[in-house]
Design an enzyme around this catalytic site. Structure first.
Site, PDB file in Angstrom:
ATOM      1  N   ASP A 131       0.959  -1.195  -0.073  1.00  0.00           N
ATOM      2  CA  ASP A 131       0.083  -0.077   0.025  1.00  0.00           C
ATOM      3  C   ASP A 131       0.754   1.273   0.085  1.00  0.00           C
ATOM      4  O   ASP A 131       2.238   1.105   0.209  1.00  0.00           O
ATOM      5  CB  ASP A 131      -0.822   0.100   1.171  1.00  0.00           C
ATOM      6  CG  ASP A 131      -1.721   1.183   1.200  1.00  0.00           C
ATOM      7  OD1 ASP A 131      -2.436   1.620   0.151  1.00  0.00           O
ATOM      8  OD2 ASP A 131      -1.829   2.117   2.234  1.00  0.00           O
ATOM      9  N   SER A 132       0.396   2.266  -0.187  1.00  0.00           N
ATOM     10  CA  SER A 132       1.123   3.609  -0.255  1.00  0.00           C
ATOM     11  C   SER A 132       1.406   4.117   1.108  1.00  0.00           C
ATOM     12  O   SER A 132       2.413   4.903   1.321  1.00  0.00           O
ATOM     13  CB  SER A 132       0.113   4.846  -0.899  1.00  0.00           C
ATOM     14  OG  SER A 132      -1.119   4.858  -0.186  1.00  0.00           O
TER      15      SER A 132
ATOM     16  N   CYS B  77      -4.457  -1.378  -2.403  1.00  0.00           N
ATOM     17  CA  CYS B  77      -4.598   0.286  -2.576  1.00  0.00           C
ATOM     18  C   CYS B  77      -5.270   0.243  -3.774  1.00  0.00           C
ATOM     19  O   CYS B  77      -5.240  -0.110  -4.810  1.00  0.00           O
ATOM     20  CB  CYS B  77      -3.247   0.521  -2.800  1.00  0.00           C
ATOM     21  SG  CYS B  77      -3.167   2.442  -3.268  1.00  0.00           S
TER      22      CYS B  77
ATOM     23  N   GLU C 168      -3.378   8.879   7.973  1.00  0.00           N
ATOM     24  CA  GLU C 168      -1.950   8.650   8.206  1.00  0.00           C
ATOM     25  C   GLU C 168      -1.617   9.496   9.239  1.00  0.00           C
ATOM     26  O   GLU C 168      -0.354   8.922  10.097  1.00  0.00           O
ATOM     27  CB  GLU C 168      -1.185   9.144   7.014  1.00  0.00           C
ATOM     28  CG  GLU C 168      -1.604   8.286   5.635  1.00  0.00           C
ATOM     29  CD  GLU C 168      -0.398   7.081   5.886  1.00  0.00           C
ATOM     30  OE1 GLU C 168       0.591   7.152   6.434  1.00  0.00           O
ATOM     31  OE2 GLU C 168      -0.876   5.900   5.271  1.00  0.00           O
TER      32      GLU C 168
ATOM     33  N   CYS D 156     -11.106   2.742  -0.970  1.00  0.00           N
ATOM     34  CA  CYS D 156      -9.610   3.284  -0.468  1.00  0.00           C
ATOM     35  C   CYS D 156      -9.450   2.333   0.889  1.00  0.00           C
ATOM     36  O   CYS D 156     -10.336   2.301   1.632  1.00  0.00           O
ATOM     37  CB  CYS D 156      -9.567   4.782  -0.194  1.00  0.00           C
ATOM     38  SG  CYS D 156      -7.905   5.206   0.459  1.00  0.00           S
TER      39      CYS D 156
ATOM     40  N   HIS E 240      -7.711   3.083   3.072  1.00  0.00           N
ATOM     41  CA  HIS E 240      -7.508   3.661   4.442  1.00  0.00           C
ATOM     42  C   HIS E 240      -8.754   3.858   5.064  1.00  0.00           C
ATOM     43  O   HIS E 240      -8.804   4.092   6.422  1.00  0.00           O
ATOM     44  CB  HIS E 240      -6.807   5.032   4.292  1.00  0.00           C
ATOM     45  CG  HIS E 240      -5.313   5.176   3.917  1.00  0.00           C
ATOM     46  ND1 HIS E 240      -4.840   4.570   2.781  1.00  0.00           N
ATOM     47  CD2 HIS E 240      -4.337   5.687   4.713  1.00  0.00           C
ATOM     48  CE1 HIS E 240      -3.308   4.932   2.975  1.00  0.00           C
ATOM     49  NE2 HIS E 240      -3.315   5.330   4.031  1.00  0.00           N
TER      50      HIS E 240
HETATM   51  N1  DGL Z   1      -5.130   3.176   0.389  1.00  0.00           N
HETATM   52  C1  DGL Z   1      -4.868   3.590  -0.651  1.00  0.00           C
HETATM   53  C2  DGL Z   1      -5.955   3.609  -1.698  1.00  0.00           C
HETATM   54  O1  DGL Z   1      -6.757   2.523  -1.508  1.00  0.00           O
HETATM   55  C3  DGL Z   1      -4.635   5.125  -0.549  1.00  0.00           C
HETATM   56  C4  DGL Z   1      -4.276   5.897  -1.624  1.00  0.00           C
HETATM   57  C5  DGL Z   1      -3.416   7.282  -1.306  1.00  0.00           C
HETATM   58  O2  DGL Z   1      -2.206   7.049  -1.136  1.00  0.00           O
HETATM   59  O3  DGL Z   1      -3.818   8.135  -1.665  1.00  0.00           O
HETATM   60  O4  DGL Z   1      -6.320   4.296  -2.543  1.00  0.00           O
END
Ligand code: DGL
Length: 258
Positions: free
Chosen positions: A6-7, A69, A147, A179, A181
């Protein structure tokens, strides 16, 4: 070995969901915390970051990779072409399948700006389900809040309510958290959108799909031999606190370079 990417910390919602069901699962997780968020960047940059992260996981011995992600899942086909020997799982397709099963008629989708602007959810739902309305809303503020570890202060609730207001007005019956998150904000989101709305989230949808399509992978579940690595491109106090809150104690965090 299973790789999960993930990011940032969002993919930990996938890790948490999977570990609750398979406590002996081995995996190597990568969170690109030094460059998060990806969702407000161009597709070209997202593609480059995705390739770099996947390359890192492959170098660590990953043979199967969950792109945990939605934003990176936009480039999953390109990633598959670049790494033909690796099996990839993305989080968009499982959520679409979960929507099909839900039989909702007024579907809301929230996600990062990149995910919503790409229109993948909107297009695929319309292609596969007849007589449905799809309403999409980018929520670019949610990822930075998560975050930062900010999830239940009153001002967060106000922001979430404001972002979801158009979907509430439109009386959606199903809401896709597009997403990874967002499950961290799930309670606040559920309160804001209303109890009658069915919420579909990536971790549950992905797990259900993998149980059907890759049961052997989930069967590699042995607590006595489990190897788990949590790698991040930046390890801040927030990263540590979120890992503790979501996965409990007992995890070493590794700082890595891509
Ligand atoms: N968890 C990522 C997603 O599902 C987050 C994306 C981000 O880094 O903006 O899209």
């Amino acid at each position: 070995m299973l790789g999960i990417f993930d990011s940032g910390v969002g993919g930990l919602t996938v890790v948490q969901y999977f570990l609750r069901r398979k406590p002996g699962l081995s995996f190597v997780y990568l969170g690109d915390t030094s460059r998060v968020p990806y969702g407000n960047k161009s597709l070209e940059t997202i593609r480059r970051y995705t390739m770099e992260g996947v390359r890192f996981l492959v170098d660590q011995g990953a043979t199967d990779i969950i792109i945990a992600c939605n934003t990176m899942s936009l480039c999953v086909e390109e990633v598959r072409c670049e790494f033909p020997t690796i099996r990839f799982f993305d989080v968009i397709e499982p959520a679409i399948e979960a929507v099909e099963r839900s039989k909702g008629k007024r579907i809301g989708v929230i996600g990062t700006r990149a995910t919503i602007q790409a229109g993948v959810y909107q297009e695929r739902i319309k292609q596969r389900m007849s007589r449905v309305d799809v309403l999409a809303q980018a929520c670019p503020l949610f990822v930075p809040l998560v975050e930062e570890g900010e999830t239940d202060r009153p001002e967060i609730k106000r922001i979430v309510r404001r972002m979801l207001h158009p979907l509430r007005q439109a009386q959606i019956d199903t809401l896709i958290l597009g997403c990874t998150h967002y499950p961290i904000l799930q309670e606040v989101i559920a309160q804001a959108i209303g109890k009658r709305v069915t919420i579909i989230d990536s971790p549950a949808a992905l797990y259900a799909m993998m149980e059907r399509t890759a049961p052997n992978l989930l069967d590699e579940d042995d607590s006595s031999t489990a190897q788990r690595r949590l790698c991040f491109t930046d390890v801040s106090t927030q990263t540590k606190a979120i890992v503790r809150r979501w996965l409990g104690h007992g995890f070493e965090l590794e700082r890595v370079n891509l």
